[in-house]
Design an enzyme around this catalytic site. Sequence first.
Site, short mmCIF file in Angstrom:
data_model
loop_
_atom_site.label_atom_id
_atom_site.label_comp_id
_atom_site.label_asym_id
_atom_site.label_seq_id
_atom_site.Cartn_x
_atom_site.Cartn_y
_atom_site.Cartn_z
N GLY A 13 -24.85 38.59 71.30
CA GLY A 13 -23.74 37.82 70.72
C GLY A 13 -22.82 37.28 71.80
O GLY A 13 -23.10 37.42 73.00
N THR A 38 -26.41 36.69 63.86
CA THR A 38 -25.41 35.72 64.36
C THR A 38 -25.47 35.60 65.88
O THR A 38 -24.81 34.72 66.44
CB THR A 38 -23.98 36.10 63.91
N LYS A 108 -24.39 61.02 70.00
CA LYS A 108 -24.34 62.49 69.89
C LYS A 108 -25.62 63.10 70.47
O LYS A 108 -25.57 64.03 71.29
CB LYS A 108 -24.18 62.86 68.41
N TYR A 148 -15.37 42.70 56.10
CA TYR A 148 -15.28 42.94 57.56
C TYR A 148 -14.18 43.96 57.85
O TYR A 148 -14.41 44.94 58.56
CB TYR A 148 -14.96 41.61 58.24
N ARG A 189 -14.89 29.34 63.67
CA ARG A 189 -13.58 29.75 64.17
C ARG A 189 -12.84 28.56 64.76
O ARG A 189 -13.42 27.53 65.10
CB ARG A 189 -13.74 30.87 65.20
N1 UDP Z 1 -8.57 27.58 61.34
C1 UDP Z 1 -8.30 26.27 61.17
N2 UDP Z 1 -9.34 25.39 61.22
C2 UDP Z 1 -10.63 25.75 61.43
C3 UDP Z 1 -10.90 27.13 61.62
C4 UDP Z 1 -9.85 28.03 61.57
O1 UDP Z 1 -7.15 25.86 60.99
O2 UDP Z 1 -11.53 24.88 61.44
C5 UDP Z 1 -7.46 28.55 61.29
C6 UDP Z 1 -7.67 29.73 60.34
O3 UDP Z 1 -7.26 29.39 59.05
C7 UDP Z 1 -6.82 30.80 60.98
C8 UDP Z 1 -6.89 30.48 62.47
O4 UDP Z 1 -7.31 29.12 62.58
O5 UDP Z 1 -5.48 30.71 60.55
C9 UDP Z 1 -7.86 31.35 63.25
O6 UDP Z 1 -9.05 31.35 62.54
P1 UDP Z 1 -10.39 31.94 63.12
O7 UDP Z 1 -11.45 31.68 62.11
O8 UDP Z 1 -10.60 31.41 64.49
O9 UDP Z 1 -10.14 33.50 63.27
P2 UDP Z 1 -9.25 34.59 62.48
O10 UDP Z 1 -8.17 34.87 63.42
O11 UDP Z 1 -8.73 34.02 61.20
O12 UDP Z 1 -10.19 35.70 62.26
#
Ligand code: UDP
Length: 326
Positions: A13, A38, A108, A148, A189
């Site tokens: 990953g 993933t 362990k 998660y 993300r």
């Molecule tokens: N986010 C966004 N646009 C995107 C993807 C994520 O505005 O295309 C926002 C999401 O709603 C969150 C923040 O960016 O508030 C970080 O999101 P990410 O998925 O990177 O990780 P998280 O911290 O939420 O696990």
Amino acid sequence: MAKKNVVITGGAGFIGSHLTGRFLAEGFNVTVIDNLITGNAKNLQHLMNNPSLRYIQQDVSKPIEVKEDIHFILHFASPASPLDYLNFPIQTLKVGSLGTHNALGLAKAKKAAFLLASTSEVYGDPLVHPQKETYWGNVNPVGPRGVYDEAKRFAEAITMAYFNVHKVNVKIVRIFNTYGPRMRINDGRAIPAFISQALAGESLTVFGDGSQTRSFCYVDDLVAGIEKLLFSNLNEPVNIGNPNEMTILEMAQTILRMTGSKSKIDYRPLPQDDPKVRQPDITKAKTKLGWEPKILLEDGLKSTIKYFRENLADFVPASKTSASSK
Ligand code: UDP
């Protein structure tokens, strides 16, 4: 002296592959176990000629067998982006629970030190800011992120139980938002989404009004902190992350500026239970590990953008087919 052996679950990953490279460079034998749901074998391609690297394709939710001695186990296998754990909810719960149980059982049996990759998600949508390790969190167990968050909370609980009952030498790192080369471009993300959109000339998808905050740590800083924790005598959770907090809109604007893109911002609905703020309190890591992040956001983003520019064209989307194999 004989080389020490490290097992890294999830070693193909994003973070796992950086850990694999670091431990190989430091002279360890590394066994990577990954089922690639993933992860991506390409993340290890540059290391494949190294005779100290062994790769086993396996789901660690099934019992793990390794014949050789093992000195350290780093348990990093898990879908980790909100999009991935929505696509793979049961696999996420299984790897956090059964997978952690199997990895602890191996630790362990082999008398190995064990490090759990936990997450700032254990704090949920936090009511305490910044988040210290003593905060218990604000998690919706039945919301979309529950698969998660609760898997990782269970993972922390069973890790501490193996410390208390079986005296396994355990470590728990609570990882805050991390970025860098080898993030999957379409993992959903914020940083990969914004960079790939900016480079493709598409609108940047900012969720909500973009006022929610995150604190982003460059992967090399994170890996350095994890290594210090692994070799420390701390048997308790430690936050590792960069306290440099910013709004998501600021991040989108920074990426637009740094890529020179003319893309617009497209505001989309905020996903359910999206944490409003997040910032690690890293006092414990600073005082007890002597660690703090060093890499400036501009420098980290520069190398991340370079990686995405070079890899945008040949990117292979994650297999969705394995979502049906529970
Ligand atoms: N986010 C966004 N646009 C995107 C993807 C994520 O505005 O295309 C926002 C999401 O709603 C969150 C923040 O960016 O508030 C970080 O999101 P990410 O998925 O990177 O990780 P998280 O911290 O939420 O696990």
